[in-house]
Scaffold this motif. Structure first.
Motif, PDB file in Angstrom:
ATOM      1  N   ASP A  45      46.373   5.414 -22.126  1.00 58.35           N
ATOM      2  CA  ASP A  45      47.495   5.798 -21.266  1.00 58.35           C
ATOM      3  C   ASP A  45      48.763   5.103 -21.756  1.00 58.35           C
ATOM      4  O   ASP A  45      48.760   4.353 -22.736  1.00 58.35           O
ATOM      5  N   THR A  46      49.866   5.346 -21.070  1.00 55.14           N
ATOM      6  CA  THR A  46      51.165   4.826 -21.512  1.00 55.14           C
ATOM      7  C   THR A  46      51.176   3.304 -21.572  1.00 55.14           C
ATOM      8  O   THR A  46      51.695   2.710 -22.525  1.00 55.14           O
ATOM      9  N   ASP A  47      50.596   2.651 -20.553  1.00 49.89           N
ATOM     10  CA  ASP A  47      50.577   1.192 -20.538  1.00 49.89           C
ATOM     11  C   ASP A  47      49.795   0.632 -21.733  1.00 49.89           C
ATOM     12  O   ASP A  47      50.208  -0.347 -22.368  1.00 49.89           O
ATOM     13  N   ASN A  48      48.678   1.268 -22.057  1.00 49.79           N
ATOM     14  CA  ASN A  48      47.877   0.802 -23.184  1.00 49.79           C
ATOM     15  C   ASN A  48      48.584   1.063 -24.518  1.00 49.79           C
ATOM     16  O   ASN A  48      48.466   0.270 -25.460  1.00 49.79           O
ATOM     17  N   ILE A  50      51.830   0.980 -24.924  1.00 48.07           N
ATOM     18  CA  ILE A  50      52.852  -0.074 -25.015  1.00 48.07           C
ATOM     19  C   ILE A  50      52.202  -1.390 -25.456  1.00 48.07           C
ATOM     20  O   ILE A  50      52.737  -2.116 -26.305  1.00 48.07           O
TER      21      ILE A  50
END
Length: 271
Positions: A45-48, A50
């Motif tokens: 996902d986006t957090d991962n 980043i």
């Protein structure tokens, strides 16, 4: 996730020297999650994404741009060591030592709080001939000689008990003598040899066993004597440097590494 991005994640991980377990630990995930990304069975996902870009030191665009070559990681400058917030300086004069605190001029004049730790790296240190002497071979030949010539197989075997007595004594006389002689003296082994000799030769197993009662008396006394000896000759424990990040290794050329990484001076890390 397409297979190109999955392959790029595999290449980035390997290029930076991480295993799946190590990368998962940095991201706070399970190894199975990383494995699914690299098999294109799932997408981060986006957090991962980043987090991955921060771990690899690249932007999100570079992370997902499959047509560009993977950037090489920056060379490891090593680790910077400080003690109480003061940089450690490494020197190779007069053997090898490292110091920390104020400038070297102040240290030499004695006007600063700098501390100096000296480490001996004697590459060509010669061993004493007494340590090189094949004492176990000598004892074996002597035992066989006594056995064949005088039939003293028993109690001649007691000679072999002198081997673990010989080396601690010789080590002290030929070594640096950081402790007093009585601490190096193999008292427990001497007592055992005396007990067996008295029992085997003269049959006085009793009361010879009382010799073992001297052992718990001997070592506390020696501890007090040794403390006085070390204080007299300057062998105090002094300051201890503890490095939490891993083992410290110093080779014969004075090169220092911590966890396999070279230690660098404080000024070298400002580039």
């Amino acid at each position: 996730m397409n297979i190109e991005i999955a392959n790029r994640l595999v290449q980035l991980r390997k290029q930076h020297g991480y295993s799946q377990d190590e990368l998962a630990a940095k991201l706070g995930l399970s190894r199975q999650a990383v494995s699914k990304w690299e098999r294109a069975e799932a997408s981060p996902d986006t957090d991962n994404l980043i987090m991955l870009s921060r771990v690899y030191g690249i932007s999100l665009d570079e992370l997902l741009r499959t047509e560009d070559p993977i950037p090489e990681p920056e060379p490891d400058k090593g680790v910077k060591v400080t003690i109480n917030g003061k940089p450690v300086r490494f020197n190779k004069e007069d053997g090898f030592y490292f110091s920390y605190g104020d400038d070297d001029e102040e240290y030499e004049s004695g006007d600063s709080d700098s501390k100096k730790f000296e480490i001996k790296c004697d590459k060509n240190e010669e061993k004493s001939p007494w340590l090189m002497f094949p004492y176990p071979v000598f004892v074996s030949i002597l035992y066989l000689g006594l056995g064949f010539a005088f039939n003293l197989w028993h109690p001649g075997w007691l000679l072999f008990l002198t081997i673990p007595i010989y080396y601690p004594i010789v080590n002290w006389f030929t070594g640096k003598r950081n402790h007093c002689f009585w601490r190096s003296f193999p008292f427990a082994m001497i007592v055992t040899l005396a007990f067996l000799a008295i029992g085997c030769i003269w049959g006085y197993w009793h009361p010879a066993w009382a010799l073992f009662l001297l052992i718990p008396i001997y070592y506390p006394m020696v501890k007090v004597i040794d403390r006085s000896y070390r204080r007299k000759f300057g062998y105090t424990n002094g300051s201890t440097v503890r490095v939490a990040s891993g083992p410290v290794k110093i080779d014969f050329d004075g090169n220092v590494t911590i966890n396999g990484k070279p230690v660098v001076d404080d000024d070298d890390d400002d580039d």
